[in-house]
Design an enzyme around this catalytic site. Structure first.
Site, PDB file in Angstrom:
ATOM      1  N   ARG A   1       0.815  -1.221   0.000  1.00  0.00           N
ATOM      2  CA  ARG A   1       0.000   0.000   0.000  1.00  0.00           C
ATOM      3  C   ARG A   1       0.849   1.272   0.000  1.00  0.00           C
ATOM      4  NH1 ARG A   1      -5.251  -1.122   1.366  1.00  0.00           N
ATOM      5  NH2 ARG A   1      -5.618   1.049   1.887  1.00  0.00           N
TER       6      ARG A   1
ATOM      7  N   ASN B   1      -4.259   6.989   7.200  1.00  0.00           N
ATOM      8  CA  ASN B   1      -4.307   6.704   5.762  1.00  0.00           C
ATOM      9  C   ASN B   1      -5.397   7.590   5.179  1.00  0.00           C
ATOM     10  OD1 ASN B   1      -4.444   5.560   3.184  1.00  0.00           O
ATOM     11  ND2 ASN B   1      -5.826   3.943   3.864  1.00  0.00           N
ATOM     12  N   GLY B   2      -5.067   8.359   4.141  1.00  0.00           N
ATOM     13  CA  GLY B   2      -6.071   9.231   3.522  1.00  0.00           C
ATOM     14  C   GLY B   2      -5.514  10.639   3.361  1.00  0.00           C
TER      15      GLY B   2
ATOM     16  N   GLU C   1      -2.905  -2.687 -21.935  1.00  0.00           N
ATOM     17  CA  GLU C   1      -2.521  -3.291 -20.669  1.00  0.00           C
ATOM     18  C   GLU C   1      -1.081  -3.816 -20.722  1.00  0.00           C
ATOM     19  OE1 GLU C   1      -3.355  -3.186 -17.805  1.00  0.00           O
ATOM     20  OE2 GLU C   1      -2.537  -4.943 -16.813  1.00  0.00           O
TER      21      GLU C   1
ATOM     22  N   HIS D   1       0.160   7.858 -39.034  1.00  0.00           N
ATOM     23  CA  HIS D   1      -0.315   9.248 -38.951  1.00  0.00           C
ATOM     24  C   HIS D   1       0.561  10.073 -38.007  1.00  0.00           C
ATOM     25  CE1 HIS D   1      -3.742   8.288 -41.410  1.00  0.00           C
ATOM     26  NE2 HIS D   1      -3.864   7.167 -40.704  1.00  0.00           N
TER      27      HIS D   1
END
Ligand code: M6R
Length: 607
Positions: A27, A99-100, A480, A503
């Protein structure tokens, strides 16, 4: 985006906190720290850098001894990664981990500064610690309620008060937080893997609920100080699922887990050979009348949506718009009643995806969440929910979560096409059966293409930049592939629609530049190969990922990776695998920290 933990029990708290933080390091890993009651006094130990640095510091300086404490692993938002900005942060009587993001921290800081409060760090978290301290009147619960009443933004907080050495307090708004329940010991954590060594039982904390934990028990209050009765949850996987299990990295382990993840996700949703998503609240009746579909997500999840767009539009003939969540939420989208908004998210906590979900609901659209993390905010707030059963994904680079997001997009697309009468039951059975066969085909790719992918990686490691190209579904997939490679190898890479190259972008091609081309669609094969020849004749080193039964002139490429054939629509499920392997081995060969690439974090709970 940061992991927080807390422990109150009988064990060596420092050891428990460090173990739990190890499980949350995905995290954030800029810095780490713990605070433990040592002889009744809060002792803080923190350090810039990965958890190893904190451990080394604790070895050198002696670790806090005690049975109650909190810990943190950081992904920096306010203030550079440094010792002083590391958590925990303290006021005189209070120490916290966070956290935040506190959006109004500047105003609060000004207010506290006007009251002669001094700050040592640049963080928004220290402002919360000081505000708690400012309001502290001997009653922790009242203090927390008053303080959070003044906070704007997102937070999960672990809090200890100097006067209450037996207890930890926890509260959350937007950011995730669970309360683990053991025997004679209790925990807080940002995510389940942190506590699995000790217990599988936990409560999900709701917004503004406050948990008070000691070794003796857990009490949860709402913001009016009423005790709340919560349902005890049990994690459906054990600690081994979140371990490397003999693999060198989580990423390669998770790549190998993909067949099982698909089986777990798809099999229970197939009945009599047809998709059955009724346990997710999805029936033919409630999906067949949507006018428009929007798929909104970030990063890899958004790329799964790109494949989903091709599948749904092709089979069900409903227009699908794929949006990056951070764009969708601010572009005043034309969405409303009669539309379906699909939010895809592994973590179920991504800030922009969550905001997009709320916006879609407020505009009157129906929402469907495709989420891996059980009980996450997005899972709880959407109208309909399909869980992907990838199990815990620890590597920051998503692989198995992506493959099951694809699997769900297929299942949903097949069911929708059938509900709308765009395909026959027979065709739907055929497609569903092909989807059920993909795990076996992926096993064979993992067996046959591993060494080839490894070798091709040796040819990529010195590249400064490369291109991924494809058409149609292959283009959606190459987005991806490109993200996977760049996020863990740090080689610049771009994905391009093969027909668009001439292009402008083809001017980037110079001798030796790697181009990874994906060609799995029979109808587009000739056209893609002619684009491949265009770059090859300008000196590109071409790696071609294609179906084993396609006959292609050997002069068109330098290296070829063959994958088995299945239904054309499902080819991305297979072609994704060599892309993941090439990204993985390139990162390994470049000596990077594969599972924890620089500047990234697994769960992006800030805008
Ligand atoms: O948890 P989410 O699926 O909402 O996360 C979205 C992206 O942050 C995530 O897919 C990211 O792009 C990964 N690093 C990709 O490997």
């Amino acid at each position: 985006m940061c992991g927080i933990v807390g422990y109150a029990g009988f064990r060596d708290c420092s050891e428990v906190l460090i173990h739990a933080l190890t499980k949350l390091e995905y995290r954030g890993y800029d810095s780490a720290g713990i605070a433990v009651f040592d002889n009744g006094k809060i002792k803080v130990c923190k350090s810039q850098g990965k958890l190893e640095m904190l451990k080394a510091k604790m070895e050198r300086e002696g670790r806090p001894q005690g049975h109650v404490g909190i810990g943190h692993t950081r992904w920096a938002t306010h203030g550079e990664p440094s010792d002083v900005n590391s958590h925990p942060h303290s006021g005189a009587k209070v120490t916290i981990v966070h956290n935040g993001i506190i959006e109004n921290y500047r105003e609060l800081k000004e207010f506290l500064s006007s009251k002669q409060v001094k700050f040592v760090s640049e963080t928004d978290t220290e402002v919360v610690a000081q505000l708690l301290n400012y309001y502290y009147d001997g009653n922790p619960l009242d203090t927390i309620i008053k303080t959070i009443g003044e906070l704007e933004g997102s937070f999960a907080l672990g809090i200890v008060f100097e006067d209450f050495p037996e207890q930890i307090y926890a509260v959350r708004r937007e950011s995730p937080l669970i309360v683990g329940v053991g025997k004679g010991e209790n925990y807080i954590a940002s995510d389940v893997p942190a506590i699995l060594k000790y217990t599988r039982d936990y409560y999900l904390l709701d917004h503004d609920e406050i948990a008070v934990l000691s070794s003796e028990g857990v009490t949860i209050y709402d913001e009016h100080k009423e005790v709340v009765t919560k349902q005890l949850m049990t994690a459906d996987w054990d600690e081994d699922a979140a371990e490397k299990g003999g693999y060198e990295h989580f990423m390669i382990k998770e790549i190998h887990e993909q067949p099982n993840s698909i089986n777990m996700t798809v099999k229970p949703r197939v009945e009599d050979g047809l998709p059955n998503l009724s346990e997710c609240g999805i029936t033919h009746e409630n999906i067949k009348n949507f006018k428009n579909i929007f798929v909104v997500a970030c990063g890899t999840a958004m790329h799964a949506g790109m494949v989903g767009k091709y599948v749904i539009e092709n089979l069900a003939r409903i227009p699908v718009t794929v949006d990056i969540a951070s764009e969708f939420r601010y572009r005043n989208p034309i969405v409303g009643k009669g539309d379906l908004v699909i939010i895809i998210s592994q973590s179920g906590e991504t800030a922009d995806s969550l905001a997009a979900l709320r916006l879609a609901k407020s505009l009157g659209a129906k929402t469907l969440a495709i989420v891996n993390a059980k009980g996450s905010t997005i899972a709880r707030e959407a109208d309909m929910l399909i869980y992907t059963h990838a199990g815990p994904e620890i590597a920051v680079a998503s692989t198995k979560a992506y493959i099951v997001q694809l699997a769900v997009m297929y299942l949903f697309g097949f069911e929708l096409a059938l509900a709308k009468g765009r395909i026959t039951e027979e065709k739907c059975r055929e497609l569903t059966s092909a989807l059920l066969d993909t795990p076996e085909l992926i096993e064979s790719i993992l067996k046959n293409d591993l060494e080839k992918s490894q070798y091709i990686s040796t040819q990529l490691i010195t590249a400064d930049s490369l291109l991924y190209i494809g058409r149609g579904l292959d283009y959606a997939l190459s987005m991806e592939g490109s993200l996977k490679l760049k996020e863990i190898s740090y080689i610049h890479s771009e994905s391009y629609a093969a027909g668009e190259l001439k292009h402008g972008t083809i001017s980037l091609i110079e001798p030796g530049m790697p181009v990874i081309a994906v060609a799995t669609q029979p109808e587009l094969l000739e056209k893609t190969v002619s684009n491949v020849v265009e770059v090859k004749s300008r000196g590109a080193m071409v790696v071609l990922i294609t179906r084993e039964d396609f006959k292609i002139d050997e002069n068109a490429y330098d290296y070829r990776i063959d994958i088995p054939a299945t239904d054309d629509t499902l080819m991305p499920m297979l072609a994704a695998i060599p892309m993941q392997l090439v990204a993985y081995y390139t990162s390994v060969l470049r000596g990077n920290d594969v599972d924890k690439p620089r500047n990234l974090a697994k769960s992006v709970t800030v805008e």
